[in-house]
Motif scaffolding. Structure first.
Motif, short mmCIF file in Angstrom:
data_model
loop_
_atom_site.label_atom_id
_atom_site.label_comp_id
_atom_site.label_asym_id
_atom_site.label_seq_id
_atom_site.Cartn_x
_atom_site.Cartn_y
_atom_site.Cartn_z
N PHE A 58 -10.12 14.84 7.31
CA PHE A 58 -9.53 13.53 7.57
C PHE A 58 -9.80 12.64 6.36
N ARG A 59 -8.73 12.30 5.66
CA ARG A 59 -8.88 11.50 4.44
C ARG A 59 -7.97 10.29 4.55
N LEU A 60 -8.60 9.14 4.65
CA LEU A 60 -7.85 7.92 4.92
C LEU A 60 -7.74 7.06 3.67
N LEU A 61 -6.50 6.83 3.25
CA LEU A 61 -6.26 5.89 2.16
C LEU A 61 -6.18 4.50 2.79
N ALA A 62 -7.17 3.65 2.51
CA ALA A 62 -7.25 2.35 3.18
C ALA A 62 -6.96 1.22 2.20
N LEU A 63 -5.90 0.46 2.50
CA LEU A 63 -5.49 -0.60 1.59
C LEU A 63 -5.65 -1.96 2.26
N GLY A 64 -6.18 -2.91 1.51
CA GLY A 64 -6.45 -4.23 2.08
C GLY A 64 -5.48 -5.30 1.57
N ASP A 65 -5.02 -6.12 2.49
CA ASP A 65 -4.31 -7.36 2.17
C ASP A 65 -3.31 -7.34 1.00
N PRO A 66 -2.19 -6.67 1.15
CA PRO A 66 -1.19 -6.76 0.06
C PRO A 66 -0.59 -8.17 -0.03
N GLN A 67 -0.47 -8.85 1.11
CA GLN A 67 -0.03 -10.26 1.16
C GLN A 67 1.19 -10.56 0.31
N GLY A 90 -6.31 -4.48 -7.96
CA GLY A 90 -5.54 -3.38 -7.37
C GLY A 90 -6.39 -2.32 -6.72
N ASN A 91 -7.27 -2.76 -5.83
CA ASN A 91 -8.23 -1.81 -5.24
C ASN A 91 -7.63 -0.98 -4.11
N ALA A 92 -8.21 0.17 -3.90
CA ALA A 92 -7.87 0.99 -2.74
C ALA A 92 -9.14 1.67 -2.26
N GLY A 93 -9.24 1.86 -0.95
CA GLY A 93 -10.41 2.53 -0.39
C GLY A 93 -10.07 3.97 -0.03
N LEU A 94 -11.00 4.87 -0.30
CA LEU A 94 -10.81 6.27 0.04
C LEU A 94 -11.93 6.66 1.01
N MET A 95 -11.55 6.88 2.27
CA MET A 95 -12.57 7.24 3.26
C MET A 95 -12.37 8.66 3.76
#
Ligand SMILES: *[C@@H]1O[C@H](CO)[C@@H](O)[C@H](O)[C@H]1NC(C)=O
Ligand SMILES: *[C@@H]1O[C@H](CO)[C@@H](O)[C@H](O)[C@H]1NC(C)=O
Length: 601
Positions: free
Chosen positions: A68-77, A466-471
């Protein structure tokens, strides 16, 4: 000659520069060493394993890849025209129109000439000082928004390609304001799906499940993988639907229609090797590994809320989640909460401290703004959804369920550990500290101190690099439980994206001009060689002046005239008088006959 050398020299510098910059931008996760964490928990080997997945003829090493690999992106707004509301009409240049009207008496009034001049001058000044700067600003913003869409889209597309997530989530604030009208909301949703998350789609209605204890409707992890990779699990944010004060059924329904539901859960089960574990499974020691993914609208957890109906819906959902939860002692069960507003924590732990603001006299005096949830709502999460407790005399000794909370909202990002010290009666309060501090002080392993991680994902906007989270979430068969890890991967500010594309455009432009230039040169040469077999008599009288002319004329002009004179002198060989005359005229300006013509090879 000079012009072509300049072009050639410029290309000599620009082409490699463009190539390097473009390669860097389009492969940035490769250069930034981005990779999903893996059961090995070794950054180097995780990176190599990702490289291996992109190497032809090499089978990926599945043991080293989390299921399970979740690409988590915050607030593109996504921002839009609403910020230009006051000046957007300037693009029609109203003052210029008025000027014509006044100057040409189109409005039918009969002012005397002096008044007319005065009005016209006034219009002109407004045109220059108002229309022009304002429309420039409007167009600049429009261009900026388009660029920003593609910048965000670049992050999604490139990371999606390189890191190969199994699931994608956007943690709220998909658009920049809850106050925009439906039309503008639709425009931004279109941009969201067609530019930023191109190829993505919202979670289909039939997949939404309501909380249930028996795990009815469980999805098998790894099944339907291609579709899951494309689905975007959207979380509702305050700028999408409003805070508790301004959250209305209308705002909720337009969000649901275009982005998906605000409250639901998804249940996944990991297929595992029953061969070795069947006995244990039957006697309940090693139950099947499950993930419970909860998408929650936490904007109306706190009061007052202007829509009781929507608040009841959220409360009802949360209660269903809690009552249908598995026993806290059940192993191999992981609860992943995706929501928008972070939990309460004291000032200083993250960039944002606690903050609340309320409407005064409208929207039922509801919540107008908040940085965190209230202390009570946060406690509800930790003790309700995760079943933790300050008392050790409860099932599981108060350590609750394995899981994590992911959210957005504060833009800066934060990595927090919430814990409660059971050996500090009577107050026994929930506290929070950064994850790194919790690790270094050893709170995470301290007996009698249950805790949970909360990861606030840094925004994907350019201002936040331009951050992205990889969980990653993987199953540890020895412990018979889930484990997870989270890393960030940043692209860099939007200026990098703009710079690379501007350099590329310049290089392209110079190449086109240079290419056209070479082509013309070639045409000229081949025609002028034809010319040698043509009688040159008609051009004789031009010869005296043509050398001078050809020397101080820029090359580009020479091209045109050379072609013209060629054409004519070729025809002039056929003997028509008038053409002959024109031919001799143009050759005055330095045709291919001139010995010093720049086009003589
Ligand atoms: C199942 O277990 C047996 C004995 O423990 C082993 O020989 C066999 O290879 C296993 N099968 C699979 C598919 O792992
Ligand atoms: C928990 O409380 C005990 C007793 O007061 C104390 O010794 C310990 O340091 C506390 N742990 C944390 C993490 O606060």
């Amino acid at each position: 000659m000079f012009f072509s050398s300049v072009l050639r020299y410029a290309l000599f510098l620009l082409a490699p520069l463009s190539f390097l910059l473009t390669t860097y931008l389009y492969l940035y996760p490769v250069f930034h060493l981005c990779a999903f964490p893996s059961p090995e928990q070794d950054a180097r080997s995780e990176y190599l394993s990702t490289v291996r997945q992109h190497t032809p003829f090499l089978a990926p090493d599945t043991n080293k890849i989390a299921p399970f690999r979740l690409l988590a992106l915050g607030d593109p707004q996504l921002e839009g025209e609403s910020s230009l509301y006051d000046i957007v009409d300037s693009v029609n240049l109203p003052n210029l129109k008025k000027f014509w009207k006044d100057a040409l008496l189109l409005d039918g009034t009969r002012h005397n000439p002096l008044q007319r001049v005065r009005h016209s001058l006034h219009d002109l000044i407004d045109f220059f000082l108002e229309d022009l700067p304002n429309s420039f600003e409007v167009w600049r913003k429009r261009l900026d928004h388009i660029g920003n869409d593609y910048y965000l889209g670049h992050i999604y597309r490139t990371l999606h390609w390189w890191t190969k997530p199994t699931h994608v989530t956007v943690l709220g604030d998909l658009v920049g304001s809850q106050w925009i009208d439906d039309e503008e909301f639709g425009v931004r949703a279109w941009r969201f799906w067609n530019r930023v998350f191109r190829g993505g789609r919202r979670v289909e209605d039939e997949l939404y499940t309501q909380p249930s204890g028996d795990f009815q409707g469980t999805l098998v992890l790894g099944q339907d993988a291609a579709a899951w990779k494309r689905r975007i699990i959207n979380v509702a944010g305050n700028h999408d639907i409003g805070y508790a004060g301004d959250l209305s059924p209308d705002r909720m329904s337009r969000f649901t229609k275009l982005f998906g539901k605000a409250n639901y859960e998804l249940r996944f089960q990991l297929p595992f090797d029953t061969n070795t574990t069947t006995n244990d499974v039957e006697n309940g020691e090693r139950p099947p590994p499950e993930i419970r993914l909860i998408v929650l609208n936490d904007m109306n957890l706190d009061t007052p809320a202007s829509s009781r109906e929507l608040q009841d819906e959220t409360y009802g959902f949360l209660n269903d989640v809690i009552t249908s939860s598995k026993e806290v002692t059940r192993p191999a069960h992981f609860t992943l909460v995706l929501t928008h507003i972070p939990l309460f924590k004291e000032a200083g732990v993250c960039v944002d401290g606690p903050f609340f603001d309320f409407f005064d006299g409208e929207f039922s005096n509801g919540v107008k703004e908040q940085n965190h949830l209230s202390m009570d709502a946060s406690k509800g999460f930790l003790e309700g959804v995760f079943g933790m407790s300050g008392s050790e005399n409860v099932p599981g000794h108060g350590f609750g369920r394995n899981g994590v909370i992911l959210n957005g909202h504060d833009h800066e990002g934060c990595n927090v550990y919430h814990y409660i010290n059971q050996s500090q009666p009577p107050e026994r309060e929930w506290k929070a500290t950064t994850w790194s501090k919790a690790l270094s002080v050893g709170i995470t392993d301290e007996p009698g101190v249950p805790g949970l991680r909360e990861i606030t994902v840094r925004s994907m906007m350019g201002d936040f690099a331009g951050n992205a989270g990889l969980m990653s979430l993987w199953f540890d068969e020895e412990e018979w439980d889930w484990r997870f890890e989270f890393v960030n991967c940043g692209l860099g500010t939007q200026h990098i994206w703009w710079l690379v594309h501007i350099v590329d455009l310049i290089t392209l432009g110079v190449s086109v001009v240079y290419g056209g230039f070479l082509l013309m040169q070639r045409t000229t040469l081949s025609i002028s060689s034809l010319n040698k077999s043509v009688p040159r008599k008609p051009v004789q009288n031009g010869n005296a002046r043509k050398e001078k002319g050809s020397q101080d004329r820029p090359d580009i002009a020479g091209v045109k005239i050379a072609l013209g004179s060629n054409g004519h002198s070729y025809v002039s060989g056929a003997g028509t008088g008038s053409l002959r005359k024109r031919a001799s005229k143009t050759s005055l300006n330095g045709g291919p006959h001139s010995p010093s013509s720049p086009f003589r090879g």
